[in-house]
Design a protein around this motif. Structure first.
Motif, PDB file in Angstrom:
ATOM      1  N   ALA A 268     -45.834  10.818 -73.962  1.00 42.98           N
ATOM      2  CA  ALA A 268     -46.483  11.662 -73.270  1.00 42.98           C
ATOM      3  C   ALA A 268     -45.527  12.771 -72.643  1.00 42.98           C
ATOM      4  CB  ALA A 268     -46.904  10.777 -71.821  1.00 42.98           C
ATOM      5  N   HIS A 269     -44.135  12.435 -72.718  1.00 48.85           N
ATOM      6  CA  HIS A 269     -43.306  13.123 -72.019  1.00 48.85           C
ATOM      7  C   HIS A 269     -42.986  14.385 -72.880  1.00 48.85           C
ATOM      8  CE1 HIS A 269     -40.443  13.918 -68.829  1.00 48.85           C
ATOM      9  NE2 HIS A 269     -39.520  14.305 -69.703  1.00 48.85           N
ATOM     10  N   ARG A 270     -42.886  15.570 -72.514  1.00 48.86           N
ATOM     11  CA  ARG A 270     -42.736  16.622 -73.642  1.00 48.86           C
ATOM     12  C   ARG A 270     -41.201  17.028 -74.092  1.00 48.86           C
ATOM     13  NH1 ARG A 270     -40.167  20.999 -71.562  1.00 48.86           N
ATOM     14  NH2 ARG A 270     -39.422  20.889 -69.254  1.00 48.86           N
TER      15      ARG A 270
ATOM     16  N   SER B  62     -33.244   0.217 -71.244  1.00 51.44           N
ATOM     17  CA  SER B  62     -34.083   0.465 -70.001  1.00 51.44           C
ATOM     18  C   SER B  62     -34.215   1.855 -69.771  1.00 51.44           C
ATOM     19  CB  SER B  62     -33.412  -0.238 -69.055  1.00 51.44           C
ATOM     20  OG  SER B  62     -32.066   0.015 -69.044  1.00 51.44           O
ATOM     21  N   ALA B  63     -32.999   2.564 -69.655  1.00 50.61           N
ATOM     22  CA  ALA B  63     -33.143   4.196 -69.366  1.00 50.61           C
ATOM     23  C   ALA B  63     -33.832   4.791 -69.951  1.00 50.61           C
ATOM     24  CB  ALA B  63     -31.519   4.663 -69.402  1.00 50.61           C
ATOM     25  N   ARG B  64     -34.410   4.495 -71.066  1.00 54.10           N
ATOM     26  CA  ARG B  64     -35.180   5.346 -71.647  1.00 54.10           C
ATOM     27  C   ARG B  64     -36.667   5.164 -72.036  1.00 54.10           C
ATOM     28  NH1 ARG B  64     -30.539   4.623 -76.257  1.00 54.10           N
ATOM     29  NH2 ARG B  64     -29.007   5.276 -75.044  1.00 54.10           N
ATOM     30  N   VAL B  65     -37.051   3.830 -71.194  1.00 58.10           N
ATOM     31  CA  VAL B  65     -38.276   3.766 -71.458  1.00 58.10           C
ATOM     32  C   VAL B  65     -39.344   4.891 -70.936  1.00 58.10           C
ATOM     33  CG1 VAL B  65     -40.371   2.211 -70.698  1.00 58.10           C
ATOM     34  CG2 VAL B  65     -38.023   1.359 -71.062  1.00 58.10           C
ATOM     35  N   VAL B  66     -38.974   5.369 -69.734  1.00 57.99           N
ATOM     36  CA  VAL B  66     -39.622   6.603 -69.304  1.00 57.99           C
ATOM     37  C   VAL B  66     -38.377   7.584 -68.943  1.00 57.99           C
ATOM     38  CG1 VAL B  66     -40.870   7.645 -67.253  1.00 57.99           C
ATOM     39  CG2 VAL B  66     -41.214   5.499 -68.027  1.00 57.99           C
ATOM     40  N   PRO B  67     -38.374   8.667 -69.880  1.00 54.94           N
ATOM     41  CA  PRO B  67     -37.376   9.513 -69.921  1.00 54.94           C
ATOM     42  C   PRO B  67     -37.119  10.099 -68.577  1.00 54.94           C
ATOM     43  CG  PRO B  67     -38.763  10.036 -71.525  1.00 54.94           C
ATOM     44  CD  PRO B  67     -39.252   8.953 -70.806  1.00 54.94           C
ATOM     45  N   GLN B  68     -35.824  10.065 -67.946  1.00 52.93           N
ATOM     46  CA  GLN B  68     -35.696  10.587 -66.519  1.00 52.93           C
ATOM     47  C   GLN B  68     -35.725  12.355 -66.481  1.00 52.93           C
ATOM     48  OE1 GLN B  68     -31.687   9.174 -65.817  1.00 52.93           O
ATOM     49  NE2 GLN B  68     -32.289   7.374 -66.459  1.00 52.93           N
TER      50      GLN B  68
ATOM     51  N   VAL C 213     -35.973  15.912 -69.621  1.00 51.74           N
ATOM     52  CA  VAL C 213     -36.067  16.122 -70.942  1.00 51.74           C
ATOM     53  C   VAL C 213     -34.693  15.850 -71.698  1.00 51.74           C
ATOM     54  CG1 VAL C 213     -37.865  17.923 -71.107  1.00 51.74           C
ATOM     55  CG2 VAL C 213     -35.484  18.464 -70.408  1.00 51.74           C
ATOM     56  N   ASP C 214     -33.668  15.679 -71.191  1.00 50.41           N
ATOM     57  CA  ASP C 214     -32.127  15.627 -71.772  1.00 50.41           C
ATOM     58  C   ASP C 214     -32.127  14.284 -72.309  1.00 50.41           C
ATOM     59  OD1 ASP C 214     -31.201  17.855 -70.623  1.00 50.41           O
ATOM     60  OD2 ASP C 214     -30.382  17.045 -68.885  1.00 50.41           O
TER      61      ASP C 214
ATOM     62  N   SER D  95     -34.998   8.657 -75.837  1.00 52.06           N
ATOM     63  CA  SER D  95     -36.341   7.882 -75.541  1.00 52.06           C
ATOM     64  C   SER D  95     -37.055   7.663 -76.752  1.00 52.06           C
ATOM     65  CB  SER D  95     -37.171   8.553 -74.771  1.00 52.06           C
ATOM     66  OG  SER D  95     -38.441   7.975 -74.685  1.00 52.06           O
ATOM     67  N   LEU D  96     -36.890   9.021 -77.909  1.00 54.14           N
ATOM     68  CA  LEU D  96     -37.707   8.894 -78.995  1.00 54.14           C
ATOM     69  C   LEU D  96     -37.006   7.822 -79.823  1.00 54.14           C
ATOM     70  CD1 LEU D  96     -40.094  10.591 -79.983  1.00 54.14           C
ATOM     71  CD2 LEU D  96     -38.392  12.118 -81.013  1.00 54.14           C
TER      72      LEU D  96
END
Lengths: 398, 481
Positions: free
Chosen positions: A8-10, A95-101, A103-104, A109-110
Motif C-alpha cells: 500500500a505504501h507508495r 520489524s522496521a520494514r513491516v510498515v515503511p517509516q 519512502v526511504d 520493505s519490498l
C-alpha cells in the motif's frame, strides 16, 4: 502483480527530497515478483562467471538472493541461512520494514516481503572472521537479504560483490542489509557493485553502532544502468566511529545515486565521510549525505568531503552535503567540489611525454585513490583496481 | 558565571522598536476573496491590466498549498482573519510633500532613526517610508529626477509609469512562483519602484523603511528595481514592527533586473519583531527576492543581516543569464530565543562565464533554529561558470540548532564549484584569550561574533554596517553565560 498491489505504501518518485536524482523511470509498471529459485543449469552458468577466489576469505554465493551451497564454502559456526517460510510469523518480516517509516525504507520493505531466504551472520564475542559474499543476479528480480550481527569485541572483514551472470540480461536487484555492530566490535566492509549496463540496482543498508563500535565502509559502484544506494546509520553507542568512503564511477548514460543518512545519537560519536564521483559521457552522479547530530550527542565530530569530476560534455553531478546540528559541543565540517580535470596537472604530465589518454587516466585514478586506499586487504584492493581498469583505458592500474 | 546577572539584564533589554503609533487608519475588513483584491485595486486606482493581473494571481493562489519543506514550524495562519489593507488616514488626497505627512508618522520614523525631513537625513540617502500598506513619504525625489532616476512608491509608479511596470512586473518572480509570492501578487498594497536609466550612476543610496503598525494586518509590499544598461544603484532596506502577542505575516516580493553592464547592490537589515523570550508573537517573514542579470557583465549583489522575525523564510536569488554576469550573496542570520530562520540563496547559472559567490554566516543561540539552504545550479549553457560558497554556523547554547542544506546541481563539465561549511561553538581558547586581557565575556563574545561576520559586514554600506553590528550585539547579549 504490480507494485500497487504488493504494497500500500507508495514507490518513491523524483519529487521526494531524497530521491530527486535517482533514476526511477519504469518502476511504476515493473512487476516486483519474488525471485525464482535457481536451477542447476543456472548454478552452472553462474559458476563459470565467478571471479577467482581469494584464499583468506570464506566465500558465500547468493544467486538471485538464494544461497548456493554448491558454489559456497562450508559455512562455519555463526553463519546460517534462514528460510523465511520456516520462520514463525513474527520473524518473517524484519520489524522496521513491516510498515515503511518513509519512502526511504520502501525497497527494504519490498525486500522483506519477497526475499525467500535471509543470510544470517552472528559473530560471537571476541571472534574474528573474514567473509566474501557474492551476489549474482541472473534474470528478473533478485532479493538478497543479509542480517549481520557482531557481538562484543567481534571483528568482521566483509567483502560484498554484486555481479550479473551475463553482460546483457536485464535484472533488478533489491538488496537489504541489516548490520548491528556491538560494543567494541569492528567491521571492515567493502562493497563492490559492478553489474551489467542493463541492470537496475537498489540497496538499503541499515547500520547500528553500539558503544565504541567501529565501522569502516568502502563502496565502489561502477555498474548498472541505474543504481541507488540508501545507507541509514545510527551511532547509538558512545564514542562509536564510522569511516565511510565511496567511489562512484559512471559512464555512458548511467545514473548512480546515493543517499547516506548518519545520525549521531550518543556522545562522542565520530564520522568521517568521503565521496568521490567521476561522471563521463552523459552519466549522472547523485550524492546526498545527511549528517544529523542530536542534542544527546555532545562531543561529536562529523566531516564530509565530497568531490566530483565531470569528464563528459553532458555529464552531470548533483551533490547535497547536509548538516543538521542540535548541540553546540560539536565539530562539523563539509567541503564539496565539482569540476573538470585540472589543466595544470594535465599539462605537467603532457610536458613530460605522457600520452594524453594515459595522463587523463592517471589523474582519474588519483582522484579515487583516497577511497581505494582504504580497502584493507591488499589482494582485494588489487582485484578491484584491476576490475576498474576498463573505466580508465590507458592508465596504469598497479 | 559571575556576569550572569549583568547578562540577564542585558537580555531583558529587549526589542527597542516595539512601540505602537496611535494613528487613525483606513483598513479593509478582515477576509480575502476576489472582492478584497478588487477593492485594493480600486483604492489604488489601478489600470485594468493590474486588476486582472491580481485576480489571476488570486485564482491561482487558491489552488496552492503552503510550503512545508522548510525547517521551520509556523503556527497556522488564518488568511481570512487578516486585513489586507491598512493605511494611515490622510486629510487631503495624498501627501504632496513632507508638510502634508501626519506629524505622528514623522515622529515615528524619527524614533526609529529614520528621519524623513531632508535637512535631518543622513547625507546621500533617499528614503521611501512604507507604513503598513502604503508609502507615506519619499525623500529627495527632485534631486533624483534631475539625474533621471525614478524612485517612488509602487502606487505612484502605477499612475505615472504604467508602461514600465507592465513591461517588468512579474517577469522575475512570476505570479505562481510560490505560495507567498502568489498571495503577494494578489494583494500587494505598496512598495518601492526604482528605474535607473542608461549609463546613470544613482547619485545617492536609495532606501526603503518598512514599518508594520496596525494589528491583525499582513504587510504585502512589492519592490521592483530596474537598472538599465551601464547603470549603478545601491539600495538599502530596513524594517521594524511593534511587539504583539500574535504572529503577523509579512510576505513581500522583490524583483531586480540588471541589463548590460548594470550593477545593483541590495542590502537589507531585517529587524522585524522577533517575539519574546518564550517565542510568543513576532513577525512571519516569508519573502521572495530574486534578481535577474539579463545583460552581459551585469552584477547583482544581495547583502542581508537577519536579526529579527519569529520565522524567516527567504532565499534572495540570482538568475545569471547574461554572459560574464556576477551574482553575490552575503548573509548574516541570527536565531535567538525561539526564532527560526530558513534562509539562503539560489544561484542559477545560465550564461557563459557567469560567476557567483555565497558567504553565509549563521548564529544560533537560546532555542533558535538556523538553517542555511542554498542552491547552485549550473545549466548546460553556462560554460566556464564558477561558484564559491562558504557557509559557517556558530552555536551558542545546548538547545539551539544550526543546519546546512546546500543543493549543488552541475550540468556542465567546464564549470567549477567549491563549497565549504563548518559548524562549531565559540572556541573557549578565543574567549579565554580575550578575558585574560581584561575584556568582559560579553565584549569578548561580541568581538568574536563580529569577527565571524566581518566578511559580510564589509559588504554593507557604512551606515548599515554600523547599525548591523549594534543590532547583532544587542540581539546576542547574554546569549553566552
Amino acid at each position: 502483480m504490480t507494485i500497487a498491489q504488493t504494497n500500500a505504501h507508495r514507490l518513491p518518485t523524483n519529487r521526494d527530497e531524497h530521491w530527486k536524482y535517482a533514476k526511477l523511470r519504469g518502476l511504476d509498471t515493473h512487476n516486483f515478483l519474488a525471485a525464482i529459485e535457481p536451477t542447476t543449469t543456472t548454478t552452472s552458468a553462474v559458476a563459470s562467471v565467478l571471479p577467482a577466489k581469494i584464499p583468506e576469505l570464506t566465500r558465500v554465493v547468493l544467486i538471485d538472493g538464494y544461497f548456493s551451497q554448491h558454489l559456497s564454502d562450508p559455512l562455519p559456526q555463526g553463519l546460517s541461512i534462514k528460510v523465511k517460510n520456516t520462520l514463525p510469523d513474527n520473524k518473517k518480516t524484519r520489524s522496521a520494514r513491516v510498515v515503511p517509516q518513509s519512502v526511504d525504507y520502501y525497497f527494504a520493505s519490498l525486500n522483506s516481503q519477497h526475499a525467500a531466504q535471509v543470510f544470517e551472520v552472528r559473530l560471537s564475542t571476541q571472534t574474528r572472521y573474514t567473509l566474501e559474499i557474492l551476489c549474482i543476479a541472473t534474470s528478473g528480480n533478485s532479493y538478497p537479504a543479509l542480517d549481520i550481527e557482531l557481538y562484543e569485541g567481534a571483528t568482521l572483514i566483509l567483502i560484498e560483490e554484486h555481479l550479473n551472470a551475463t553482460l546483457e540480461t536485464f535484472t533488478l536487484t533489491n538488496l537489504s542489509v541489516m548490520l548491528t555492530v556491538g560494543a567494541d566490535a569492528k567491521i571492515d566492509y567493502t562493497r563492490v557493485q559492478k553489474q551489467n549496463f542493463s541492470a537496475q540496482y537498489f540497496d538499503t543498508l541499515e547500520i547500528t553502532l553500539a558503544d565504541r563500535a567501529h565501522c569502516q565502509l568502502v563502496s565502489v559502484a561502477s555498474g548498472a544502468a541505474a543504481s541507488r544506494s540508501t545507507v541509514l546509520l545510527n551511532h547509538q553507542g558512545t564514542n562509536s566511529a564510522l569511516q565511510w568512503q565511496a567511489a562512484s564511477l559512471a559512464q555512458g548514460a548511467q545514473v548512480n545515486d546515493a543517499y547516506v543518512r548518519i545520525t549521531h545519537s550518543a556522545p562522542g560519536a565520530r564520522t568521517k565521510q568521503m565521496f568521490r564521483g567521476i561522471a563521463s559521457g552523459r552519466a549522472k552522479i547523485g550524492f546526498n549525505g545527511h549528517m544529523q547530530v542530536t542534542a544527546d550527542a555532545p562531543g561529536s565530530s562529523a566531516d564530509q568531503s565530497i568531490k566530483c569530476l565531470l569528464t563528459g560534455v553532458e555529464a552531470e553531478a548533483n551533490v547535497r552535503p547536509q548538516l543538521e546540528i542540535y548541540t553546540d559541543d560539536v565539530r562539523a565540517t563539509h567541503g564539496a567540489t565539482v569540476g573538470k580535470l585540472d589543466n595544470n596537472m594535465l599539462f605537467y604530465m603532457l610536458s613530460r611525454g605522457i600520452p594524453e589518454v594515459t595522463a587523463q587516466a592517471l589523474l582519474k585514478w588519483a582522484f579515487i585513490a583516497d577511497v581505494i586506499a582504504k580497502i584493507s586487504l591488499p589482494l582485494v584492493r588489487e582485484k578491484i583496481q584491476q576490475s576498474l581498469s576498463a573505466q580508465f583505458p590507458g592508465g596504469a592500474q598497479e | 558565571m559571575s556576569d550572569n546577572a549583568q547578562l540577564e539584564a542585558l537580555v531583558s533589554r529587549g526589542y527597542a522598536h516595539g512601540f505602537v503609533t496611535e494613528i487613525e487608519s483606513d483598513s479593509l475588513p478582515p477576509g480575502l476573496d476576489e472582492d478584497t483584491v478588487r477593492n485594493i485595486s480600486r483604492i489604488k486606482n489601478e489600470p485594468q491590466f493590474l486588476t486582472d493581473w491580481r485576480l489571476r494571481a488570486f485564482r491561482h493562489w487558491q489552488t496552492m498549498r503552503e510550503p512545508e519543506w522548510a525547517h521551520v514550524r509556523p503556527h497556522p495562519v488564518d488568511y481570512q482573519a487578516l486585513s489586507y489593507y491598512s493605511a494611515p488616514k490622510i486629510k487631503t488626497d495624498g501627501p504632496k510633500s513632507l508638510a502634508d505627512v501626519d506629524p505622528k508618522l514623522l515622529e515615528t520614523y524619527a524614533k526609529l532613526g529614520v528621519p524623513l525631513h531632508e535637512r535631518a537625513r543622513l547625507a546621500g540617502v533617499a528614503v521611501d517610508a512604507v507604513f503598513d500598506s502604503v508609502s507615506v513619504a519619499t525623500t529627495f525625489k527632485d534631486r533624483l529626477e534631475k539625474a533621471g532616476v525614478i524612485f517612488c512608491s509602487f502606487s505612484d509608479a502605477v499612475q505615472k509609469h504604467p508602461a514600465l511596470l507592465e513591461k517588468y512586473l512579474g517577469t522575475v518572480v512570476p505570479q505562481a512562483d510560490n505560495f507567498y509570492a502568489c498571495l503577494n501578487s494578489a494583494v500587494f498594497s505598496d512598495g518601492s519602484f526604482v528605474y535607473i536609466p542608461k549609463g546613470v550612476r544613482c547619485p545617492m543610496e536609495l532606501s526603503t523603511y518598512f514599518r508594520i503598525n496596525a494589528a491583525n494586518t499582513g504587510q504585502f509590499e512589492r519592490t521592483l528595481i530596474i537598472a538599465d544598461e551601464g547603470s549603478h544603484v545601491s539600495y538599502l532596506e530596513g524594517c521594524t514592527a511593534p511587539m504583539r502577542d500574535e504572529n503577523q505575516l509579512h510576505a513581500a516580493v522583490v524583483e531586480l533586473v540588471a541589463e548590460n553592464d548594470a550593477q545593483i547592490k541590495y542590502s537589507t537589515v531585517q529587524n522585524w519583531y522577533p517575539g519574546d523570550e518564550n517565542g510568543i508573537g513576532g513577525i512571519y517573514n516569508f519573502v521572495t527576492k530574486r534578481g535577474e542579470c539579463r545583460g552581459r557583465n551585469s552584477r547583482i549583489s544581495w547583502t542581508q543581516v537577519e536579526t529579527g522575525s519569529a520565522i524567516t523564510w527567504k532565499y534572495p536569488s540570482c538568475v545569471l543569464k547574461g554572459e560574464n554576469s556576477v551574482g553575490e550573496f552575503y548573509s548574516v542570520a541570527l536565531a535567538n530565543n525561539y526564532q527560526q530562520a530558513d534562509t539562503g540563496t539560489k544561484m542559477i547559472h545560465i550564461g557563459p562565464n557567469t560567476r557567483s559567490t555565497i558567504v553565509s554566516k549563521g548564529i544560533s543561540a537560546g532555542h533558535g533554529q538556523n538553517t542555511y539552504r542554498g542552491l547552485v545550479k549550473i545549466l548546460p549553457t553556462a560554460h566556464g561558470a564558477r561558484n564559491f560558497t562558504q557557509c559557517d554556523s556558530l552555536l551558542m547554547g545546548t538547545q539551539c540548532g544550526a543546519h546546512t542544506f546546500p543543493y549543488v546541481e552541475i550540468k556542465n563539465s567546464t564549470a567549477t564549484l567549491e563549497h565549504e561549511a563548518s559548524t562549531s561553538r565559540i572556541s573557549e581558547d578565543q574567549l579565554f584569550y580575550c578575558i585574560q586581557r581584561g575584556i568582559s565575556a560579553e565584549d569578548a563574545v561580541n568581538m568574536i561574533v563580529n569577527g565571524f561576520c566581518k566578511s559580510v559586514f564589509k559588504e554593507l554600506p557604512m551606515e548599515f554596517a554600523v547599525e548591523a553590528q549594534n543590532l547583532l550585539a544587542v540581539s546576542l547579549e547574554g546569549a553566552v553565560g
